[in-house]
Scaffold this active site. Structure first.
Site, PDB file in Angstrom:
ATOM      1  CE  LYS A 185      14.359  -3.571 -12.431  1.00  0.00           C
ATOM      2  NZ  LYS A 185      14.182  -4.770 -11.596  1.00  0.00           N
ATOM      3  N   GLY A 238      24.824  -4.804 -10.949  1.00  0.00           N
ATOM      4  CA  GLY A 238      24.336  -6.069 -11.507  1.00  0.00           C
ATOM      5  C   GLY A 238      25.351  -6.649 -12.468  1.00  0.00           C
ATOM      6  CB  SER A 239      24.981  -9.320 -14.916  1.00  0.00           C
ATOM      7  OG  SER A 239      23.898  -8.849 -15.685  1.00  0.00           O
ATOM      8  CB  VAL A 242      21.990  -5.960 -17.188  1.00  0.00           C
ATOM      9  CG1 VAL A 242      20.989  -4.852 -16.904  1.00  0.00           C
ATOM     10  CG2 VAL A 242      21.263  -7.289 -17.380  1.00  0.00           C
ATOM     11  N   GLY A 243      24.626  -4.142 -17.723  1.00  0.00           N
ATOM     12  CA  GLY A 243      25.321  -2.852 -17.654  1.00  0.00           C
ATOM     13  C   GLY A 243      25.589  -2.296 -19.047  1.00  0.00           C
ATOM     14  CD  GLU A 261      30.343   0.320  -8.509  1.00  0.00           C
ATOM     15  OE1 GLU A 261      31.203  -0.564  -8.675  1.00  0.00           O
ATOM     16  OE2 GLU A 261      30.629   1.517  -8.391  1.00  0.00           O
ATOM     17  CB  CYS A 297      30.188  -8.389  -6.863  1.00  0.00           C
ATOM     18  SG  CYS A 297      29.988  -7.234  -5.501  1.00  0.00           S
ATOM     19  CD  GLU A 397      30.159 -12.294 -11.106  1.00  0.00           C
ATOM     20  OE1 GLU A 397      29.481 -11.977 -12.096  1.00  0.00           O
ATOM     21  OE2 GLU A 397      30.185 -11.630 -10.054  1.00  0.00           O
TER      22      GLU A 397
HETATM   23  P1  NAD Z   1      21.312  -8.716 -13.299  1.00  0.00           P
HETATM   24  O1  NAD Z   1      22.187  -7.851 -14.135  1.00  0.00           O
HETATM   25  O2  NAD Z   1      20.661  -9.872 -13.929  1.00  0.00           O
HETATM   26  O3  NAD Z   1      20.117  -7.846 -12.674  1.00  0.00           O
HETATM   27  C1  NAD Z   1      20.381  -6.666 -11.959  1.00  0.00           C
HETATM   28  C2  NAD Z   1      19.197  -5.740 -12.101  1.00  0.00           C
HETATM   29  O4  NAD Z   1      19.093  -5.347 -13.473  1.00  0.00           O
HETATM   30  C3  NAD Z   1      17.856  -6.352 -11.716  1.00  0.00           C
HETATM   31  O5  NAD Z   1      17.097  -5.388 -11.035  1.00  0.00           O
HETATM   32  C4  NAD Z   1      17.224  -6.662 -13.062  1.00  0.00           C
HETATM   33  O6  NAD Z   1      15.814  -6.639 -13.046  1.00  0.00           O
HETATM   34  C5  NAD Z   1      17.755  -5.515 -13.908  1.00  0.00           C
HETATM   35  N1  NAD Z   1      17.754  -5.759 -15.353  1.00  0.00           N
HETATM   36  C6  NAD Z   1      17.834  -6.948 -16.006  1.00  0.00           C
HETATM   37  N2  NAD Z   1      17.780  -6.731 -17.342  1.00  0.00           N
HETATM   38  C7  NAD Z   1      17.671  -5.393 -17.525  1.00  0.00           C
HETATM   39  C8  NAD Z   1      17.591  -4.554 -18.680  1.00  0.00           C
HETATM   40  N3  NAD Z   1      17.596  -5.045 -19.915  1.00  0.00           N
HETATM   41  N4  NAD Z   1      17.508  -3.222 -18.501  1.00  0.00           N
HETATM   42  C9  NAD Z   1      17.511  -2.692 -17.245  1.00  0.00           C
HETATM   43  N5  NAD Z   1      17.562  -3.435 -16.123  1.00  0.00           N
HETATM   44  C10 NAD Z   1      17.660  -4.771 -16.260  1.00  0.00           C
HETATM   45  O7  NAD Z   1      22.188  -9.112 -12.035  1.00  0.00           O
HETATM   46  P2  NAD Z   1      21.761  -9.983 -10.763  1.00  0.00           P
HETATM   47  O8  NAD Z   1      21.616 -11.385 -11.215  1.00  0.00           O
HETATM   48  O9  NAD Z   1      20.643  -9.365 -10.039  1.00  0.00           O
HETATM   49  O10 NAD Z   1      23.067  -9.796  -9.844  1.00  0.00           O
HETATM   50  C11 NAD Z   1      24.205 -10.512 -10.085  1.00  0.00           C
HETATM   51  C12 NAD Z   1      25.287  -9.677 -10.722  1.00  0.00           C
HETATM   52  O11 NAD Z   1      25.451  -8.451 -10.017  1.00  0.00           O
HETATM   53  C13 NAD Z   1      26.623 -10.358 -10.645  1.00  0.00           C
HETATM   54  O12 NAD Z   1      27.307 -10.196 -11.861  1.00  0.00           O
HETATM   55  C14 NAD Z   1      27.333  -9.617  -9.521  1.00  0.00           C
HETATM   56  O13 NAD Z   1      28.718  -9.670  -9.549  1.00  0.00           O
HETATM   57  C15 NAD Z   1      26.818  -8.241  -9.720  1.00  0.00           C
HETATM   58  N6  NAD Z   1      26.965  -7.456  -8.483  1.00  0.00           N
HETATM   59  C16 NAD Z   1      27.913  -6.470  -8.453  1.00  0.00           C
HETATM   60  C17 NAD Z   1      28.113  -5.719  -7.292  1.00  0.00           C
HETATM   61  C18 NAD Z   1      29.107  -4.587  -7.265  1.00  0.00           C
HETATM   62  O14 NAD Z   1      29.032  -3.764  -6.355  1.00  0.00           O
HETATM   63  N7  NAD Z   1      30.026  -4.492  -8.202  1.00  0.00           N
HETATM   64  C19 NAD Z   1      27.349  -5.984  -6.155  1.00  0.00           C
HETATM   65  C20 NAD Z   1      26.394  -6.996  -6.211  1.00  0.00           C
HETATM   66  C21 NAD Z   1      26.197  -7.723  -7.395  1.00  0.00           C
END
Ligand code: NAD
Length: 495
Positions: A185, A238-239, A242-243, A261, A297, A397
């Site tokens: 996704k 992602g964030s 959500v993680g 991550e 990130c 962040e």
């Molecule tokens: P986000 O967590 O909002 O979204 C990431 C993904 O999670 C999207 O596909 C979103 O649709 C999905 N998502 C949202 N809510 C969810 C839920 N309840 N259940 C399952 N999936 C869900 O993050 P973003 O705004 O897309 O990206 C920004 C964040 O990602 C920042 O915190 C950034 O630091 C981090 N990031 C980390 C790395 C790394 O390698 N460590 C790399 C890139 C981005």
């Protein structure tokens, strides 16, 4: 220019199918999803999201494909297919880079030169590792046996929007190479390059059901993948919030293996006693802070000058401001642009709020670019100093084109500034003395420490975060396979 790639974009949108499941294009049955160009604010098209029932169908297709056996059992064949896919990705590199530029506001130039090449490199790197696990042979008086690595089965992958195609490669290449079937996704803000990738994967010979792509939001498709009882492992970038939700979903469902991550708050340390060219360090720190509009990130959201020499500090500060002043903000498709927009309205508002709050609490603006385009979602490159610890910018962040200059007297203070954070993803130290490099490396606790130049390493080096920047697992390098494999013991009793 970009005529052909515009055609590829129109073909994807015109087809109106946001899902590629079991080798077929499928129209979503969920809510409509507008695709908005951050550079212009225009709606470039609309797709329908996957419904929960369609997530089930995609997972069922992946289960069938995995159980069929051919893919998981034939490492050399997987290697061949992944190499073919890498070739196809490079053949269509301009189209893929264009999709990410238009939909996610990535600089076309960067996406073409770095992100697309990175996916191909990832596919080739993991193709080389396919079926190479030699296992371990053991014996004792009770019998003999071996330990081997087997695929987990069905892998869910949930991606962010900031490096759409590159992040896809980081998850999909090792998961497929390990012999799994994948349900992917992408972010709802950057879905097109993943759909194009699914099409190329089918052309390369990835069997039906082995790679399935779902357009969808986190609240519906992401949540459903996290809770799904037949998803065996889930790779997420992602964030943090959500993680954490995904860890809970795993605990509430089938204890799927989760690798996360997450965010970062990287420091860029300038060890003044060991810097011969302050201007070069400043220019690199600026590139590290403002690349991808700071939506990275590993973006250097703090530049930490270590030293008491006032004259050199002022020289460095001025060089930093001058380098930021040279950034050309503009259309991501324009080769001359160094920085594009931020992803959406919500990001633009958050960045502005955090900066305004920090300034109202006493931060100083060292630099703010005078103009950004009026349409679309933009924020000017900004450098602050004296950011108060009680502001959101002081601890959080920012994920936007904002950095802050911090000055400390001792190296120990710089180490505390990095290690004292909940984040531990990456940092850079500029230090030309080898013995002192060892001193820094022995003390700083982050997943990737770059020396004398911002870097995230290569496809062959593991990438991931310590502390709250990650949870188990790494992207890149052979270590990436661990998240998508199980160790299995076969023991033959000797009567
Ligand atoms: P986000 O967590 O909002 O979204 C990431 C993904 O999670 C999207 O596909 C979103 O649709 C999905 N998502 C949202 N809510 C969810 C839920 N309840 N259940 C399952 N999936 C869900 O993050 P973003 O705004 O897309 O990206 C920004 C964040 O990602 C920042 O915190 C950034 O630091 C981090 N990031 C980390 C790395 C790394 O390698 N460590 C790399 C890139 C981005």
């Amino acid at each position: 220019m970009h005529e052909k790639s515009r055609g590829a974009l129109n073909a994807l949108i015109g087809r109106g199918c946001g899902l590629h499941v079991d080798g077929q294009w499928v129209t979503g049955e969920g809510a409509p999803l507008d695709l908005v160009s951050p550079a212009t604010g225009e709606v470039i098209g609309s797709l329908r999201e996957a419904s929960e029932a369609q997530v089930d169908e995609a997972v069922a297709a992946a289960c069938r494909a995995f159980s069929a056996g051919g893919w998981a059992e034939d490492g050399p064949h997987r290697a061949l297919v992944l190499r073919r896919l890498a070739d196809l990705v490079l053949e269509h590199a301009e189209d893929i880079a264009y999709l990410d530029a238009v939909e996610a506001g990535k600089l076309f130039r960067d996406s073409l030169a770095e992100d697309v090449g990175d996916v191909a490199a990832n596919l080739r790197f993991f193709a080389d590792l396919c079926g190479r696990d030699e296992g371990r042979y053991l014996q004792d008086a009770s019998g003999w046996g071996w330990v081997r690595k087997v695929p987990v089965g069905v892998v869910g992958a949930i991606l962010p929007w900031n490096f759409p195609i590159a992040m896809l490669g980081w998850k999909v290449a090792p998961a497929l190479a390990a012999g799994n079937a994948v349900v992917l996704k992408p972010s709802e803000d950057s879905t097109l390059s993943a759909l194009r990738f699914a099409e190329l994967a089918a052309e390369a010979g990835v069997p039906h059901g082995v790679l399935n792509v779902l357009t969808g939001t986190g609240a519906v498709a992401g949540r459903a993948l996290g809770l799904h009882p037949d998803v065996d492992a889930l790779g997420f970038t992602g964030s943090g919030p959500v993680g954490r939700a995904l860890l809970e979903a795993s605990a509430r469902s089938n204890l799927k293996k989760i690798s996360l991550e997450l965010g970062g708050r990287a420091g860029y340390i300038v060890d003044d006693a060991h810097v011969s060219d302050l201007e070069a360090a400043a220019a690199d720190a600026v590139a590290a802070a403002f690349g991808t509009s700071g939506q990275n990130c590993t973006a250097s959201s703090r530049v930490i000058f270590v030293g008491d020499d006032e004259e050199r500090f002022v020289r460095f500060r001025d060089a930093l401001v001058a380098a930021a002043g040279r950034i050309t903000v503009g259309d991501p498709l324009d080769e001359a642009a160094d920085m594009g927009p931020v992803i959406n309205d919500a990001a633009q508002e958050r960045i502005a709020d955090w900066v305004d709050e920090a300034v109202s609490l006493g931060a100083t603006v060292l630099h703010r670019a005078p103009d950004v385009p009026a349409r679309g979602t933009w924020y000017p490159p900004t450098i602050l100093a004296d950011v108060p610890a009680n502001s959101r910018l002081g601890t959080g962040e920012i994920f936007g084109p904002v950095t802050q200059l911090v000055r400390v007297s001792s190296r120990e203070e710089a180490v505390s500034a990095i290690n004292g954070e909940p984040y531990g993803l990456a940092s850079t130290v500029w230090c030309e003395d080898l013995a002192m490099v060892r001193w820094w490396a022995d003390r700083i606790r982050v997943g990737t420490l770059a020396i004398n130049g911002y870097s995230e390493g290569t496809v062959a080096t593991p990438f991931g975060g310590m502390r709250q920047s990650g949870f188990w697992g790494r992207d890149n390098g052979p270590e990436a396979l661990d998240a998508y494999q199980e160790a299995m013991t076969v023991w033959i009793a000797q009567g």
